[in-house]
Scaffold this motif. Structure first.
Motif, mmCIF file in Angstrom:
data_model
loop_
_atom_site.group_PDB
_atom_site.id
_atom_site.type_symbol
_atom_site.label_atom_id
_atom_site.label_comp_id
_atom_site.label_asym_id
_atom_site.label_seq_id
_atom_site.Cartn_x
_atom_site.Cartn_y
_atom_site.Cartn_z
ATOM 1 N N LEU A 123 14.168 -13.959 -0.595
ATOM 2 C CA LEU A 123 14.279 -12.586 -0.099
ATOM 3 C C LEU A 123 15.729 -12.135 -0.177
ATOM 4 O O LEU A 123 16.610 -12.766 0.412
ATOM 5 N N GLN A 128 3.541 1.414 2.124
ATOM 6 C CA GLN A 128 4.087 0.264 2.840
ATOM 7 C C GLN A 128 4.787 0.683 4.128
ATOM 8 O O GLN A 128 4.731 -0.044 5.127
ATOM 9 N N THR A 145 12.427 -2.576 -2.235
ATOM 10 C CA THR A 145 11.019 -2.956 -2.170
ATOM 11 C C THR A 145 10.268 -2.310 -3.320
ATOM 12 O O THR A 145 10.413 -1.120 -3.583
ATOM 13 N N SER A 205 2.747 -12.492 -2.305
ATOM 14 C CA SER A 205 3.977 -12.114 -1.608
ATOM 15 C C SER A 205 5.205 -12.376 -2.475
ATOM 16 O O SER A 205 6.156 -11.597 -2.470
ATOM 17 N N GLU A 260 7.613 -13.223 9.226
ATOM 18 C CA GLU A 260 6.169 -13.109 9.001
ATOM 19 C C GLU A 260 5.653 -14.191 8.055
ATOM 20 O O GLU A 260 4.538 -14.686 8.219
ATOM 21 N N ARG A 307 13.033 -9.826 8.953
ATOM 22 C CA ARG A 307 11.726 -9.406 9.444
ATOM 23 C C ARG A 307 10.608 -10.015 8.589
ATOM 24 O O ARG A 307 9.635 -10.551 9.109
ATOM 25 N N ARG A 308 10.771 -9.911 7.273
ATOM 26 C CA ARG A 308 9.737 -10.427 6.379
ATOM 27 C C ARG A 308 9.669 -11.957 6.447
ATOM 28 O O ARG A 308 8.595 -12.550 6.395
ATOM 29 N N PHE A 335 7.888 -9.535 -3.232
ATOM 30 C CA PHE A 335 9.129 -9.524 -2.465
ATOM 31 C C PHE A 335 10.251 -10.398 -3.014
ATOM 32 O O PHE A 335 11.418 -10.167 -2.692
ATOM 33 N N ALA A 390 3.672 -0.669 7.820
ATOM 34 C CA ALA A 390 4.625 -1.354 8.699
ATOM 35 C C ALA A 390 4.730 -0.651 10.047
ATOM 36 O O ALA A 390 4.811 -1.308 11.099
ATOM 37 N N GLN A 419 15.767 -6.448 6.780
ATOM 38 C CA GLN A 419 14.407 -6.487 6.268
ATOM 39 C C GLN A 419 14.002 -7.903 5.893
ATOM 40 O O GLN A 419 12.862 -8.327 6.120
#
Length: 455
Positions: A183, A70, A63, A214, A200, A196-197, A218, A74, A193
């Motif tokens: 990602l 961050q 990241t 974003s 969202e 999870r991202r 990312f 989170a 991760q």
């Protein structure tokens, strides 16, 4: 409940934590400091140790930016998710947690035990991952109970019809203007991760500016420098089928559900669909070449790729580049469109014959990917007979014998040729989009109303 897990966290991961972060013995944080609160949310503390653990995870996920900031952000959101679940008397059984962890692991093609072992080897304590997974699982229950029924009531038959009928546009020349976020998910920790991202970002609606931000933060794709924007609109028939179908159900600004691709998860935002006068081509087969440049993605390998690009106009020219090199450096193959790996197919969708991409890597090599030829089936707007076209040669394709019967048997009020399974899938997607919007708004509301203090 949270405090009782800290001792286990400390015993199982403190040594690995200090080694991974690289702190000298004189700089090691005292045990009492590890339990010191960094921020409190409605009386629930987030400790130094939790922040350091999350920073390790973010570091593993590669990241960018301020990892401490961050990590704290989170963890604040995770606390709010736990608090919301507690207020609704929701809890997870041990079996549900294990199943959730196994779900994460399976997406990285690992068993749960292999996944946990890999995380532990990287310095992530078992309980840290448990909390990470539990927050998402509980939030899923919170969102389902609060918003699913409301969202289902909002989706009308007209909404479903409108979304499905858009697919008829594939018979004409439709191009897609879109942006992407790729990602990275090349390790178990990165896969967790990314999931999870992706949860969202996917299946929701956001401004172009928010999506671009974003992407810059990312995305692992070279398009991140453009905020994920694809420079030229792509003919929809060039895209892999599931991605093309997803675009046809979206409104501008909406994002697709996450799409798994090799070692990554992809999310796309529709900017606009562009109608053209050209006949709609749907790719049936792809011929492409891959030339591997050892060294991964570096300035040196990208410079070498640029030199190769200047030397070649067609795939045939790559044989001169590869002369004298190990044969595995250059591969050329023709595959049915559905058999092409999705990451390669996505890059080829953006290319015309003779064009190339350096967006992908393979192991420790940069991939110089070139499209040699594309075979496509064309459905002319003013003719019911589809033709199969390769280059400039076209030949009629006989319709299926029962096509007319199938169309005549469609239930009243449905789109011809669209199965009930597809209708249910479209309805589910529309519901999920609404739920995702409610969930994002609810989390923002919880955060705005929370008492957040920094000691």
């Amino acid at each position: 409940m949270i405090t009782s897990r800290f001792t286990l966290l400390l015993r199982s991961a403190l040594a690995a934590l200090l080694v991974l972060i690289g702190l000298p013995a004189t700089a090691q944080v005292a045990t009492t400091e590890l339990f010191k609160p960094v921020v409190t949310i409605n009386g629930k503390a987030v400790t130094n140790f939790e922040v350091q653990q999350r920073m390790i995870m973010l570091k593993l996920f590669r990241t960018a930016g301020d990892l401490e900031e961050q990590a704290i952000e989170a963890l604040i959101e995770d606390r709010l998710r736990f608090i919301a679940a507690e207020e609704m008397d929701l809890a997870l059984s041990e079996e549900e947690i294990i199943e959730g962890e196994a779900e994460f692991a399976s997406r990285a093609n690992l068993t749960r035990e292999e996944f946990l072992q890999a995380l532990a080897g990287a310095g992530v304590a078992r309980e840290s991952f448990r909390d990470f997974a539990a927050a998402g699982l509980l939030w899923r229950q919170v969102v389902a109970q609060r918003f699913a029924q409301r969202a289902q009531a909002q989706v009308t038959e007209s909404d479903i019809q409108r979304a499905i009928s858009t697919t008829s546009r594939r018979g004409g020349g439709v191009k897609v203007d879109f942006a992407e976020i790729i990602l990275p998910a090349n390790t178990p920790a990165a896969a967790a991760q990314a999931e999870r991202r992706a949860a969202e970002l996917g299946g929701t609606s956001m401004s172009e500016a928010a999506f671009s931000s974003s992407a810059r933060r990312f995305s692992a794709s070279p398009s991140r420098a453009r905020g994920g924007r694809i420079p030229e609109p792509v003919p929809i028939g060039n895209l892999p089928g599931p991605i093309a179908q997803a675009f046809l159900t979206l409104a501008p600004g909406e994002t697709t559900d996450p799409f798994p691709i090799p070692n990554a998860i992809a999310i796309f935002q529709l900017r606009r669909l562009i109608d053209t006068d050209e006949p709609g081509d749907e790719t049936t087969a792809l011929e492409y070449a891959r030339f591997l440049i050892p060294g991964g993605r570096t300035e040196e390998t990208l410079t070498e790729a640029a030199r190769i690009r200047a030397r070649v106009d067609t795939c045939d020219d790559l044989y001169a580049v590869a002369k004298g090199l190990p044969p595995q450096r250059l591969t050329r193959e023709t595959r049915a469109a559905d058999d092409v790996p999705r990451d390669i197919a996505l890059e080829l969708a953006k290319l015309d014959a003779g064009e190339s991409s350096t967006a992908l890597t393979s192991g420790n090599a940069l991939v110089f990917l070139m499209l040699c030829a594309r075979s496509a089936a064309t459905l002319e707007d003013d003719s019911p007979t589809p033709t199969l076209r390769t280059g400039n040669v076209a030949a009629p394709v006989e319709p299926a014998p029962d096509a007319a019967t199938a169309e005549a048997s469609e239930p009243e009020g449905t789109v011809p040729g669209v199965s009930e399974v597809n209708r249910r899938a479209v309805r589910e997607r529309l519901v999920n989009q609404i739920v995702a919007g409610y969930a994002a708004g609810y989390l923002a509301e919880l955060k705005a109303n929370a008492i957040i203090t920094y000691p």
